[in-house]
Scaffold this active site. Structure first.
Site, mmCIF file in Angstrom:
data_model
loop_
_atom_site.group_PDB
_atom_site.id
_atom_site.type_symbol
_atom_site.label_atom_id
_atom_site.label_comp_id
_atom_site.label_asym_id
_atom_site.label_seq_id
_atom_site.Cartn_x
_atom_site.Cartn_y
_atom_site.Cartn_z
ATOM 1 N N CYS A 104 42.667 38.782 45.130
ATOM 2 C CA CYS A 104 41.751 39.549 44.290
ATOM 3 C C CYS A 104 40.450 39.941 44.986
ATOM 4 C CB CYS A 104 41.461 38.805 42.992
ATOM 5 S SG CYS A 104 41.223 37.045 43.156
ATOM 6 N N ARG A 160 48.265 28.101 49.715
ATOM 7 C CA ARG A 160 47.736 27.144 48.743
ATOM 8 C C ARG A 160 48.182 25.745 49.124
ATOM 9 N NH1 ARG A 160 48.882 30.419 43.021
ATOM 10 N NH2 ARG A 160 47.804 32.334 43.653
ATOM 11 N N GLN A 177 52.708 37.363 47.466
ATOM 12 C CA GLN A 177 52.677 37.833 46.080
ATOM 13 C C GLN A 177 52.877 39.347 46.019
ATOM 14 O OE1 GLN A 177 48.780 36.202 44.854
ATOM 15 N NE2 GLN A 177 49.905 35.113 43.270
ATOM 16 N N ASP A 234 51.276 41.508 44.458
ATOM 17 C CA ASP A 234 50.012 41.473 43.725
ATOM 18 C C ASP A 234 49.482 42.880 43.457
ATOM 19 O OD1 ASP A 234 48.137 39.995 42.457
ATOM 20 O OD2 ASP A 234 47.367 38.999 44.237
ATOM 21 N N HIS A 251 45.879 44.845 41.337
ATOM 22 C CA HIS A 251 44.678 44.731 40.512
ATOM 23 C C HIS A 251 44.318 46.116 39.990
ATOM 24 C CE1 HIS A 251 44.504 41.042 42.930
ATOM 25 N NE2 HIS A 251 44.002 40.533 41.828
ATOM 26 N N LYS A 280 45.702 35.123 30.050
ATOM 27 C CA LYS A 280 46.787 35.821 30.739
ATOM 28 C C LYS A 280 48.035 35.884 29.876
ATOM 29 C CE LYS A 280 48.405 31.600 33.021
ATOM 30 N NZ LYS A 280 48.916 30.994 34.267
ATOM 31 N N HIS A 312 44.405 41.486 36.701
ATOM 32 C CA HIS A 312 45.238 40.933 37.763
ATOM 33 C C HIS A 312 46.684 40.961 37.267
ATOM 34 C CE1 HIS A 312 41.635 38.618 39.445
ATOM 35 N NE2 HIS A 312 41.253 38.906 38.216
#
Length: 607
Positions: free
Chosen positions: A305, A334, A352, A354, A356, A435, A481
């Site tokens: 992000c 992580r 990911q 991902d 945004h 979320k 997100h």
């Protein structure tokens, strides 16, 4: 006819009959919970089954000491230690003892004691002392059945004779409190149901899951591996596995372009000052890796992000520009404890899918609806059943309550407006916003949490993100997100097990295995291979000195969708003899017909 009453529920809190009696609660406006296979009932039953297992272990082994025994998604477990060594073969013996103890029909009693009483009662038990240290306040509850007693909040069923249908499933090691520097304890997992048929159904699913285990299939199909020289939780993608990833990326990229997403890329390490502004440093630091460059601390990104925020800040934004949709197949790291690492399902490095979205508050609902529709189409493509769950404000969060309430209501409104059913996970949100979790059900009935959609009004505030509105004034955008697959690693593991290794044509690592009968046929096969690769159709040619039947069996074991056999007749007729694993058929097509067929099937799934 209703089964046995075991508890009551009010305001999302469960009160067992023991608590109702101890506190003299008037249950007039409480929901009744009966012994059945509902979620609340099974939580109570499985918690009590964990205690029954501990009671059996205490009676069978010397100097038994117990840490915690919670209910988890896969049933329940207990962490403990005894003087003797326990193996997988001992589980049947423990089960038999559990059945005998259950038949004794011991009432499960509840008591409240003070901290000093708890310390005295469990004196010389270092595991219980560790539990006591983790409990705040001076009031402790204990549950007693026969000669077994344990500190516990409950809830529990009223009598052990209600525990009838259970199975101990596996033995593992677990560090005390999950701390890798602490003592290693023994952990036994189990499952329990209210009825025999549900237990049988679950055990059949477990057997099928073992056959479909992605770690076993990944090794057999040469997709990925792990190497201790590199480190735990860091997968190595072999050529076939890397082709699966590439195929999924190609599929997603075409879909994202159709949805007006723009590709971006952020760095994999960022100065820790940015992670402090975002709140990750204070709220997520234990899950991150850090390094120092020129005496400045950097954090290796656990999420994408912040890079996307910096893309947004790279230009002055107008309300006419919004919504802006950025996507990245971002590699993140992580820190996962070694005890929870599990194949591709739980790793320390993953990618990911991902994205945004930066939008105006008035655009939130429409963006959420579009994401949900997009996610639904993706899941339909992979033949997954799915459901939505809204996760609300956790105990550890940033931002003010008003922002959280507005964000949560926006998610609910978006789903309700489009008649999308959803459940609520109270307290399950990310620390920066509520979320929607997308939960899929695979071919054998297991549920997996994959995609997520999160509304974030906090990070735009913290990073002072702005756009110029129609009145020429600076306004704050909302940041959404979203990840549909969650991570390539986890999603591929689920796909492998869902399809039992027989992946759909458009993501299969090899779409066609060609078996030429001789040297002349090999030349023909290589020409076909070259043609097919121009259409992004990957083929392998088997040139091993084996019999035809052995070559066919080898390709079948590799679960290749199509096997093409080429002999002199095929060359003469300009055809290919096809073994179709998808339709379980055999037929002959001309080269042109087969190329058109593959090309159509490869592209019909795209948006």
């Amino acid at each position: 006819m209703l089964s046995e009453l075991i508890a009551y529920k009010k305001d999302n809190k469960i009160f067992d009959l023991q608590t109702i009696k101890e506190l003299n609660i008037n249950t007039q406006n409480y929901k009744q919970i009966y012994l059945d296979n509902s979620k609340d009932s099974l939580e109570i039953l499985r918690h009590s089954c964990a205690h029954l297992m501990a009671q059996a272990i205490k009676s069978l082994y010397t100097n038994a000491k117990f840490f915690v025994g919670p209910v988890v998604d896969e049933g329940f477990y207990y962490d403990f230690k005894v003087d003797e060594k326990i193996t997988q073969d001992d589980l049947n013996k423990i089960e038999e003892k559990m059945r005998l103890l259950a038949k004794e029909s011991n009432a499960i009693k509840k008591e409240y004691i003070t901290r000093i009483e708890a310390q005295n009662r469990f004196k010389n038990d270092e595991l219980k002392e560790a539990v006591i240290k983790n409990i705040q306040g001076d009031s402790f509850s204990t549950y007693i059945q026969g000669d077994f007693e344990d500190l516990c909040r409950g809830p529990h069923i009223p009598n052990t004779n209600l525990i009838k249908h259970f199975k101990l499933t596996k033995l593992a090691g677990a560090y005390l409190g999950g701390d890798e520097r602490a003592e290693m304890l023994t952990r036994i997992y189990g499952i329990a149901f209210a009825t025999k048929d549900k237990l049988k159904e679950y055990l059949n699913m477990l057997e099928e899951a073992i056959k479909r285990d992605h770690r076993k299939l990944g090794n057999e199909l040469h997709l990925f591996s792990f190497d201790e020289d590199i480190g735990a939780g860091l997968p190595i993608w072999l050529p076939k596995g890397a082709r699966i990833r590439r195929n999924i990326e190609n599929f997603l990229t075409k879909a994202l372009i159709s949805q007006e997403y723009e590709p971006v890329r952020g760095p994999e390490i960022l100065k820790s000052d940015l992670w402090k502004i975002s709140g990750h440093y204070n709220n997520y630091k234990e899950n991150m890796y850090f390094t120092a460059i020129d005496e400045v601390e950097y954090g290796i990104k656990p999420m994408n992000c912040l890079g996307h925020i910096k893309v947004y800040q790279n230009d002055i934004r107008s309300y006419r520009d919004l919504p802006l949709r950025f996507y990245e197949y971002g590699v993140v790291h992580r820190h996962e404890k070694s005890g929870v690492l599990h194949g591709l399902l739980r790793v320390r490095e993953f990618t990911q899918d991902d994205a945004h979205i930066f939008c105006r508050p008035s655009q939130i609902k429409n963006e959420i609806v579009n994401i949900v529709k997009f996610a639904s189409k993706i899941m339909d493509t992979f033949n997954f059943k799915y459901e939505m769950e809204i996760s609300t404000k956790p105990s550890k969060y940033i931002g003010n309550d008003d922002i959280w309430e507005k964000s949560t209501n926006a998610l609910k409104e978006a789903l309700e407006t489009n008649n999308i059913n959803f459940s609520i996970d109270e307290g399950g949100g990310a620390f920066y916003g509520p979320k929607i979790d997308i939960k899929i059900t695979d071919a054998i009935g297991r549920k997996w949490q994959c995609g997520t959609i999160q509304i974030d009004m906090n990070l735009p505030e913290r990073f002072n993100l702005e756009y110029i509105d129609e009145n020429n004034k600076a306004s704050k955008p909302v940041m959404i997100h979203r990840a549909i697959l969650g991570s390539f690693e986890r999603f591929i593991a689920i796909l492998i097990e869902h399809f039992n290794g027989e992946l759909p044509l458009f993501i299969a690592p090899t779409q066609l295995a060609i078996i030429p009968m001789g040297e002349e046929e090999l030349f023909y096969a290589k020409g076909l291979q070259t043609t097919l690769r121009r259409y992004n159709i990957y083929t392998e040619i088997n040139t091993k000195n084996d019999s035809l039947n052995k070559k066919i069996r080898l390709s079948e074991k590799q679960k290749v969708p199509y096997i093409g056999i080429i002999g002199k007749k095929e060359i003469k007729d300009n055809t290919i003899s096809i073994r179709d694993r998808i339709k379980k058929e055999q037929y002959t097509l001309t080269k042109e017909e087969f190329l058109n067929k593959l090309n159509k099937e490869m592209n019909e799934v795209y948006f």
